[in-house]
Motif scaffolding. Structure first.
Motif, PDB file in Angstrom:
ATOM      1  N   HIS A  79      -1.357  -3.943   3.688  1.00 36.92           N
ATOM      2  CA  HIS A  79      -2.485  -3.588   4.115  1.00 36.92           C
ATOM      3  C   HIS A  79      -2.328  -2.322   5.095  1.00 36.92           C
ATOM      4  CE1 HIS A  79      -4.468  -7.096   2.511  1.00 36.92           C
ATOM      5  NE2 HIS A  79      -3.626  -7.897   3.148  1.00 36.92           N
ATOM      6  N   PRO A  80      -3.074  -1.009   4.640  1.00 40.65           N
ATOM      7  CA  PRO A  80      -3.020  -0.001   5.589  1.00 40.65           C
ATOM      8  C   PRO A  80      -2.885  -0.342   7.105  1.00 40.65           C
ATOM      9  CG  PRO A  80      -4.179   0.352   3.622  1.00 40.65           C
ATOM     10  CD  PRO A  80      -4.175  -0.989   3.888  1.00 40.65           C
ATOM     11  N   HIS A 134       0.905  -1.203   0.015  1.00 36.85           N
ATOM     12  CA  HIS A 134      -0.054   0.019  -0.120  1.00 36.85           C
ATOM     13  C   HIS A 134       0.968   1.193  -0.066  1.00 36.85           C
ATOM     14  CE1 HIS A 134      -3.325   2.689   1.028  1.00 36.85           C
ATOM     15  NE2 HIS A 134      -2.548   3.175   2.066  1.00 36.85           N
TER      16      HIS A 134
END
Length: 180
Positions: free
Chosen positions: A135-136, A24
């Protein structure tokens, strides 16, 4: 405590060909890590790149490799760079009391390296806008966990201006131009 160029080692973790596209905000991580590597070269701050299992994840992306200049790239299998004997020996040989860390993935290799190095008595700073994960949420939790453990979080710009210390530094104009 402020970062100083004469006390710091820059470590860039696992910004690799097959991993970076899944990260990300990977473009931001690559850009900011590259800026910090360029600044380290200009300020004569030792730097180190790591590669996690390059057979599977590829080599360091060319832009980061180019920004690193003559800095070594060390392969590792441990998630924590500090857990790898060769990487740890190199860091100990450089013998700087502070480490600035960039790279991926924030919640695995960056986190484990930062926690291990801090436990070993090294003053660890992680560049929040030069780390990320697939993934943030994973990156956010990693930043929170590192901060709770006493690891300092900074931005790329904060790091560079702390290394410079003053606008009268001979490299001020060059380095301020990198972050604009």
């Amino acid at each position: 405590m402020l970062l100083t160029a004469d006390q710091t080692l820059l470590i860039t973790i696992d910004i690799q060909d097959r991993l970076l596209p899944a990260i990300h905000d990977g473009v931001r991580v690559q850009r900011n890590a590259g800026i910090l590597l360029q600044a380290a070269n200009i300020l004569q701050i030792p730097a180190l790149l790591t590669e996690q299992y390059p057979k599977g994840l590829g080599r360091t992306v060319p832009e980061i490799r180019a920004a690193a200049g003559e800095s070594p790239t060390l392969e590792k299998m441990h998630f924590s760079a500090w857990g790898d004997d060769t990487v740890r020996a190199h860091i100990e040989k450089v013998s700087r009391p502070a480490a600035v860390i960039t790279g991926v993935e924030a919640h695995v290799c960056v986190l484990q390296t930062a926690l291990d190095m801090a436990a070993a008595g090294i003053r660890v700073t992680v560049v929040a806008d030069a780390i990320s994960s697939r993934h943030p949420d994973s990156a956010m939790v990693a930043r929170d966990r590192m901060a709770a453990a006493g690891i300092t979080l900074v931005t790329t710009e904060m790091c560079i201006f702390e290394w410079l210390g003053t606008a009268s530094h001979p490299a001020f104009k060059t380095l301020s131009g990198l972050i604009r």
